[in-house]
Scaffold this motif. Structure first.
Motif, PDB file in Angstrom:
ATOM      1  N   ARG A 174       2.571  -2.019 -13.547  1.00 25.11           N
ATOM      2  CA  ARG A 174       2.697  -1.511 -12.175  1.00 25.11           C
ATOM      3  C   ARG A 174       2.349  -0.032 -12.098  1.00 25.11           C
ATOM      4  O   ARG A 174       1.686   0.417 -11.155  1.00 25.11           O
TER       5      ARG A 174
ATOM      6  N   ARG B 159       1.963   1.712  -3.547  1.00 25.50           N
ATOM      7  CA  ARG B 159       0.833   2.200  -4.344  1.00 25.50           C
ATOM      8  C   ARG B 159       0.621   3.700  -4.146  1.00 25.50           C
ATOM      9  O   ARG B 159       0.382   4.441  -5.111  1.00 25.50           O
TER      10      ARG B 159
ATOM     11  N   PRO C 281      -1.494   0.275 -10.139  1.00 25.57           N
ATOM     12  CA  PRO C 281      -0.672   0.034  -8.946  1.00 25.57           C
ATOM     13  C   PRO C 281      -1.356  -0.787  -7.857  1.00 25.57           C
ATOM     14  O   PRO C 281      -0.718  -1.122  -6.860  1.00 25.57           O
ATOM     15  N   HIS C 282      -2.636  -1.103  -8.040  1.00 26.56           N
ATOM     16  CA  HIS C 282      -3.297  -1.987  -7.071  1.00 26.56           C
ATOM     17  C   HIS C 282      -2.889  -3.438  -7.257  1.00 26.56           C
ATOM     18  O   HIS C 282      -3.106  -4.265  -6.368  1.00 26.56           O
TER      19      HIS C 282
ATOM     20  N   GLU D 290       0.855   6.357  -7.183  1.00 29.04           N
ATOM     21  CA  GLU D 290      -0.324   7.160  -7.493  1.00 29.04           C
ATOM     22  C   GLU D 290      -0.120   8.633  -7.190  1.00 29.04           C
ATOM     23  O   GLU D 290      -1.045   9.431  -7.329  1.00 29.04           O
TER      24      GLU D 290
ATOM     25  N   GLU E 209       0.823  -1.220   0.000  1.00 28.83           N
ATOM     26  CA  GLU E 209       0.000   0.000   0.000  1.00 28.83           C
ATOM     27  C   GLU E 209       0.849   1.259   0.000  1.00 28.83           C
ATOM     28  O   GLU E 209       0.449   2.291  -0.549  1.00 28.83           O
TER      29      GLU E 209
END
Length: 401
Positions: free
Chosen positions: A271, A136, A275-276, A140, A133
């Motif tokens: 990726r 991510r 990105p999840h 993001e 996370e």
């Protein structure tokens, strides 16, 4: 069973309103971490029973179940519903009655000390959790990230990961022992400065981006990648990569396997755009491991897990099962690879393969694909044929069980 979960800070002399003091006075069975016990011990009634919350938690909950008491008082850090122990009780004992008395969590305290609005902060817990996370949030481009740390994911190791993958345009605010008036400490560093520093536990972090947040690229130029022996043909070209990601239907998928990653271009593009995803990348050539590492750091794509060796000899039992697979290389064993995949894939999971049409290639890969799909009972999607500049035509092929 009834639990009363009371949130506390690191203040060695905690303040509780009369309602909570009454609960403590009337309690018989109490629980929390060792640090919590040290803080509240002077307030506990004579004869109080204490259950340390330590791993394995199964033993803790077994003790809860055998205690004969109207309720169990649990002390937890901050807000017990914010990555806290009240959530654990709900999961393990869904029928239990839970009453929560929260206080500020550590990230709220840090934001208060900084006089920083935190309604727009992305929250990531690395306490006993992997990097996924956090990676991510970086990919993001979250402009403000609050991070709960542990002894493995320290401010220094977090700063190192950010630096390794090029996410250095942040300032890092670190709060140590928040809530303890005599030991609380706040500091601000760049990630590169934080790498070589030690921080007292417990601590937490707020990352704040400096300046405008850069956009994520939609398609990485082929020339930007580090290549295998400088061979331009050993990379899936950018337009083909993007069409391949579309064929993989990745928006609703969870785990992508990239078999024959070579430079890592498909894994990296996936990726950055999705990105999840959890991405597992396989390659038989050992020299490709350093290549994908260079490329993931260059393009800021942490969290791709690599596996070097013959895919057909790789033990897959410990890996997360894929719901999307891209086969970038097969070494003449396309059918065998697909057959192995089908032993772990479920219905409606998807496999994508790019077939190159070339007069120099004696084996027709599209024919191999058709034969494999027919023999293994797979349903094919309509193929997409594309030719890019002077390169040989490519067909993007996909199928499902």
């Amino acid at each position: 069973m009834k639990f009363i979960v009371i949130g506390i800070t690191d203040n060695p002399q905690p303040f509780f309103p009369p309602e909570i003091l009454t609960i403590i006075r009337d309690g018989k069975v109490f629980s929390g971490g060792k640090r919590h016990h040290e803080i509240v011990a002077p307030l506990l009634p004579d004869g109080a029973q204490w259950i340390d919350i330590t791993v394995p938690l199964d033993l803790v909950f077994e003790q809860f179940k055998v205690k004969s008491s109207k309720f169990i008082v649990v002390f937890a850090s901050g807000d017990p519903l914010f990555f806290g122990f009240a959530n654990t009780i709900r999961k393990r004992m869904p029928d239990a009655e839970i009453i929560v008395y929260p206080t500020f969590n550590s990230l709220q305290l840090l934001a208060h000390r900084l006089v920083m609005p935190y309604h727009d902060m992305r929250i990531v817990s690395l306490t006993g959790r992997p990097w996924a996370e956090f990676d991510r949030a970086l990919i993001e481009r979250a402009p403000k990230i609050g991070i709960l740390t542990d002894r493995e994911h320290t401010p220094a190791t977090i700063a190192q990961r950010m630096t390794d993958y090029g996410y250095t345009d942040f300032i890092m605010h670190v709060g140590e022992k928040l809530g303890n008036p005599s030991e609380e400490h706040l500091s601000t560093f760049s990630p590169k400065e934080a790498i070589h520093r030690d921080f007292a536990m417990p601590n937490c972090i707020i990352l704040e981006h400096r300046g405008a947040v850069p956009p994520r690229p939609f398609g990485i130029p082929d020339a930007a990648f580090t290549l295998l022996d400088g061979r331009e043909k050993m990379i899936t070209k950018m337009p083909i990569r993007l069409l391949t990601l579309q064929a993989l239907q990745l928006t609703g998928r969870h785990v992508l396997w990239d078999i024959g990653f070579c430079t890592g271009s498909v894994s990296i593009e996936a990726r950055l755009q999705f990105p999840h995803l959890q991405i597992e990348a396989f390659e038989i050539r050992p020299e490709c491991e350093s290549i994908i590492q260079k490329n993931t750091r260059k393009f800021g794509a942490p969290g791709i897990h690599t596996h070097i060796g013959d895919f057909l000899e790789t033990d897959l039992t410990t890996l997360p099962k894929p719901d999307a697979v891209f086969i970038g290389g097969h070494g003449g064993k396309l059918k065998e690879i697909i057959a192995k995949l089908l032993t772990i894939m479920s219905d409606n999971d998807i496999i994508v393969f790019n077939s190159v049409t070339s007069p120099k290639v004696t084996t027709d890969s599209h024919q191999l694909w058709n034969e494999a799909c027919a023999d293994l009972g797979l349903q094919q999607y309509p193929p997409l044929r594309i030719q890019l500049n002077d390169y040989n035509p490519i067909e993007i092929l996909s199928c499902k069980k």
